[in-house]
Scaffold this motif. Structure first.
Motif: not given
Length: 409
Positions: A265-274
């Protein structure tokens, strides 16, 4: 009251006696004993002249340093680390002396007879600490090299009141001393010292900011002992990445953090930010694809992998993963479309599954084309299984020629 006054006078006399005894020991060359004798008087409220007492300690420590350094010059056995410590202790004593000497007297005037001499003493001699550090380093004595460089750095703070009336020449070596000692401290796993010195180095040379930040982050990462430490490290990496988004190292550190955390969940949120920051960040698209793949969200994973492949059409792992996702999607479809009572699938539904498998075939064959020796991706087995399911015997034979072990499947 009379008794209290008498006791105070006796205590004050005792402290002054210690200073006198220490001075005699210093004059006779008993330096270690002189320092020991003097120490209680330095912090006692009964010592009348604190500036003189601290200056005496300054002289004692400087003489210890000078004697050892003279032995070094004469190639005689010497305790070089003792010299380094005494030099820094003397400098600290000189600063304490300066603090007390700057206090106004009973007439409100400041008379500081020590400042100029002490400032010149340490300005003129401190470069020897740098040379000693280099010598320690050359002889693989890293911990001692760190101490010598720390001494060099500490005695080069031109903002100290001690140096107010002296003109310190621009120091071209202090950054090297700070960075070198920070790096060695990191290698010695002394992360607290590494962080302190790397921050100091960063403040000394704006042109070297990236190198210092890198070292700070590595030290913070290796120092992490609990979740709280990890969050502090994460915040610092994010700060560095925001300040310098084009530097791959910071992105890679964030990637490693989120992957190791095993938190999709955190990985997906971060990659979307990037991706919002840079839609052409192929690594962010690939990571988003992997996160969705690990969550078995096959359509989302395929979409993200395709975007990464658009940005880099020869990226083998991404193309391979796209094929694997299509294959996995076909397996799920086949299970969903199979009648649970008869365990059979209609021809129409079987064709839908095969259409998805043909998409998988396309991407795995592209992987085969780009990576014929399967050095980057192990494509033979999944592609062979697709050929088998689709009844492509000629293509199966081609793969068997490449990888004979496939015949045993």
């Amino acid at each position: 009251m009379m008794a209290m006054m008498a006791a105070a006078a006796t205590t004050a006399f005792a402290q002054e006696a210690l200073v006198k005894e220490a001075k005699k020991l210093y004059s006779s060359g008993n330096l270690a004993e002189a320092a020991q004798k003097l120490t209680p008087a330095l912090t006692s409220a009964e010592t009348a002249d604190k500036a003189a007492a601290w200056n005496l300690m300054n002289d004692i420590q400087y003489k210890i340093y000078s004697d050892e350094y003279q032995k070094i010059l004469l190639n005689q056995p010497a305790d070089t680390l003792k010299a380094v410590k005494a030099f820094l202790d003397g400098f600290n004593a000189a600063n304490e002396c300066d603090k007390y000497a700057q206090q106004p007297n009973e007439k409100g005037k400041v008379k500081n007879p020590y400042r100029k001499g002490n400032a010149n003493r340490y300005m003129n001699e401190r470069h020897l600490m740098y040379n000693i550090a280099v010598s320690f380093y050359q002889h693989q004595n890293m911990k001692s090299a760190i101490k010598a460089w720390e001494s060099y750095i500490a005695t080069g703070d031109s903002s100290l009141p001690l140096y107010e009336e002296s003109k310190m020449a621009p120091d071209t070596l202090i950054y090297d001393a700070a960075y070198n000692s920070a790096y060695l401290s990191y290698l010695e796993k002394d992360y607290d010292t590494a962080l302190k010195l790397a921050e100091k180095a960063k403040s000394l040379n704006a042109d070297k900011e990236d190198a210092c930040t890198d070292l700070i982050l590595y030290a913070m990462k290796d120092k992490c002992a609990n979740h709280a430490d990890s969050l502090v490290y994460l915040a610092r990496v994010k700060e560095a990445h925001k300040a310098n988004p084009k530097r791959d190292l910071y992105f890679n550190m964030l990637q490693e953090y989120y992957v190791r955390a095993n938190d999709s969940e955190s990985l997906i949120a971060w990659t979307k930010e990037e991706i919002q920051i840079d839609p052409n960040n192929k690594m962010a698209w690939a990571l988003l694809g992997e996160a969705e793949m690990n969550s078995e969200n096959w359509d989302a994973a395929i979409e993200h992998f395709k975007k990464a492949a658009e940005l880099d059409p020869t990226w083998v792992p991404v193309i391979f993963n796209t094929g694997i996702c299509y294959n996995s999607k076909a397996i799920v479809m086949n299970d969903q479309l199979t009648d649970k009572k008869t365990m059979r699938i209609s021809n129409e539904n079987a064709e839908k599954v095969k259409d998805v498998l043909r998409e998988a075939q396309k991407y795995l064959e592209k992987t085969k084309e780009l990576d014929p020796k399967f050095e980057q991706a192990r494509w033979p087995y999944p592609l062979y299984r697709i050929y088998y399911t689709l009844g492509l015997k000629d293509k199966m034979a081609e793969l068997e020629a490449i990888d004979p072990e496939l015949k045993d499947i």
